[in-house]
Design a protein around this motif. Structure first.
Motif, short mmCIF file in Angstrom:
data_model
loop_
_atom_site.label_atom_id
_atom_site.label_comp_id
_atom_site.label_asym_id
_atom_site.label_seq_id
_atom_site.Cartn_x
_atom_site.Cartn_y
_atom_site.Cartn_z
N HIS A 54 -30.83 33.22 -31.61
CA HIS A 54 -31.06 32.95 -30.19
C HIS A 54 -29.79 32.33 -29.57
CE1 HIS A 54 -35.04 33.76 -31.54
NE2 HIS A 54 -35.23 32.59 -32.11
N ARG A 70 -27.46 33.64 -27.50
CA ARG A 70 -27.29 33.88 -26.06
C ARG A 70 -28.22 33.00 -25.25
NH1 ARG A 70 -26.97 40.53 -25.59
NH2 ARG A 70 -25.02 40.80 -26.79
N GLU A 71 -29.43 32.86 -25.72
CA GLU A 71 -30.39 32.01 -25.01
C GLU A 71 -29.97 30.55 -25.05
OE1 GLU A 71 -32.22 35.84 -26.08
OE2 GLU A 71 -31.15 34.33 -27.25
N ASP A 130 -26.80 29.56 -25.21
CA ASP A 130 -25.70 29.48 -24.24
C ASP A 130 -26.23 29.34 -22.82
OD1 ASP A 130 -23.82 29.83 -26.27
OD2 ASP A 130 -23.66 32.00 -25.97
N HIS A 131 -27.26 30.13 -22.51
CA HIS A 131 -27.82 30.11 -21.16
C HIS A 131 -28.48 28.76 -20.87
CE1 HIS A 131 -29.55 31.77 -17.49
NE2 HIS A 131 -30.72 31.25 -17.84
N ALA A 132 -29.21 28.23 -21.85
CA ALA A 132 -29.86 26.94 -21.65
C ALA A 132 -28.85 25.85 -21.37
CB ALA A 132 -30.70 26.60 -22.87
N ALA A 172 -25.86 26.27 -20.12
CA ALA A 172 -25.19 26.54 -18.84
C ALA A 172 -26.05 26.13 -17.66
CB ALA A 172 -24.82 28.02 -18.74
N THR A 173 -27.37 26.28 -17.79
CA THR A 173 -28.27 26.00 -16.67
C THR A 173 -28.96 24.65 -16.77
OG1 THR A 173 -30.14 27.05 -17.82
CG2 THR A 173 -28.74 28.48 -16.44
N ASN A 204 -34.00 24.44 -20.73
CA ASN A 204 -34.25 24.93 -22.08
C ASN A 204 -35.67 25.47 -22.26
OD1 ASN A 204 -35.67 22.52 -22.01
ND2 ASN A 204 -34.97 21.81 -24.01
N LEU A 224 -35.83 28.98 -23.78
CA LEU A 224 -35.35 28.91 -25.17
C LEU A 224 -36.42 28.33 -26.08
CD1 LEU A 224 -33.09 29.11 -27.30
CD2 LEU A 224 -32.33 26.82 -26.56
N GLN A 271 -23.10 20.52 -25.38
CA GLN A 271 -22.21 21.69 -25.41
C GLN A 271 -21.21 21.59 -26.56
OE1 GLN A 271 -22.14 24.65 -23.23
NE2 GLN A 271 -21.07 25.13 -25.13
#
Length: 366
Positions: free
Chosen positions: A179, A181-182, A184-186, A188-189, A192, A195, A292
């Protein structure tokens, strides 16, 4: 606390997967061994036992908590069924679980299981994969042994197991993909939620489905109503999902047996850059830059031992493991609240809940 194995489980395991060659009927369905000379049949039996039984028995004989068979037999007894008659099913489900561990260790590259080298380290990758998947089919022989005169029951049991195996393979596919990519997205935004949902769904499919089937099959064996069969399926699925969450936590804390012997290398998931539930929770429990930096360190699976140790300590102290354990407890409590009104108010029901509660947290380690 170590739960005793159900009475006769070792006998039933030997019945399905004998410790020594026991005849081609163990491996071949009717007709496939017909016409062979005695010498050829014996030779095939020896070869198949070496290739199919020994890698799985390598793990079975190492022990394990054996709580899945305990759940099955307790449910059968609680509902008035014959636990002795259906005990072979408990052994078959334990073998299926063990086979899944053999395959999982290959796919994760895990060198150790139950304080001994993983099966693929001893027998090689091709043999371990074949033996691990073959163990799923011990159940097919088991239902013929326990219900030879009830084709309808055998069919319902097969349906339950095949549905669980389909779900488990979907979960394993998601687990192998990971997971990242998910995650990374969590990060970034700062959200979670998706995710966490994906990780829990993966756990439910990969680990929860087979435990759910274990409970459902026990209910079918005891002649339970459709509503009770469904409630037990849901509760078992919650127990299995919670167990996988506990395994995520145990991976960080370290897994040892009663005498303190290491049974798995700690932080294997972090070393592999795997997104677990504690790591997903850390997205919102740690300051953004800290979360991060931790993820950047472990994401590609090439972190140093020192970096892994630091990441592990961070996850253990930021509340991520506690949050994951709370998720596991909530799943089990909610499922039990739906199941309990359908069960008799007896000490056996209390014992069943205790078995499930212990199983759900059995992987948390020390």
């Amino acid at each position: 606390m170590v739960m005793a194995a159900p009475t006769g489980i070792e006998h039933q395991l030997d019945r399905l997967y004998p410790p020594a060659p026991g005849g081609l009927a163990t491996w071949l369905p009717g007709g496939h061994g017909d016409g062979l000379s005695a010498g050829t049949a014996q030779a095939l039996d020896r070869r198949l036992h070496h290739a199919l039984a020994e890698p799985v028995r390598h793990m079975v004989d190492a022990g394990g908590k054996r709580w899945r068979p305990r759940l099955l037999t307790q449910i059968v007894e609680l509902l008035g069924g014959d636990a002795e008659q259906f005990g072979v099913l408990a052994a078959a489900l334990e073998l299926a679980h063990t086979g899944s561990l053999v395959v999982d260790d290959v796919q994760d590259g895990s060198p150790m299981r139950r304080a001994r080298p993983a099966a693929h380290e001893v027998y090689g990758l091709p043999v371990a994969l074949t033996a691990g998947t073959c163990a799923y089919f011990a159940f097919d022989r088991a239902i013929d042994l326990c219900a030879p005169d009830d084709p309808a029951l055998r069919g319902r049991m097969r349906e339950a197991l095949l549905a669980a195996l389909r779900a488990a393979h979907a979960g394993q596919a998601l687990d192998i993909q990971g997971h990242r990519r998910e995650m990374d997205h969590a990060l970034a935004t700062g959200d979670n939620g998706p995710l966490l949902e994906l990780v829990l769904a993966t756990h439910r499919l990969k680990s929860g489905a087979l435990v759910g089937a274990c409970c459902q099959i026990a209910a079918l064996a005891a002649g339970a109503s459709p509503a009770l069969c469904r409630a037990l399926l849901d509760w078992g699925t919650a127990i299995g999902t919670a167990y996988q969450i506990s395994d995520d936590v145990a991976d960080l804390r370290g897994v040892t047996d009663e005498d303190g012997t290491l049974t798995k290398h700690p932080a294997e998931d972090l070393r592999n850059g795997k997104v677990t539930l504690p790591l997903a929770h850390a997205v919102t429990l740690l300051p953004g830059p800290t979360a991060q930096a931790l993820w950047t360190t472990v994401r590609d699976g090439d972190a140093t031992d020192a970096a892994i140790h630091t990441a592990r300590r961070t996850l253990l102290t930021c509340g991520a493991t506690t949050a994951a354990e709370d998720d596991a407890d909530h799943l089990c409590t909610t499922a039990w609240q739906s199941l309990e009104p359908l069960l008799p108010s007896t000490p056996a029901t209390t014992r069943l809940r205790a078995t499930g509660h212990h199983a759900a947290g059995a992987g948390r380690g020390a």
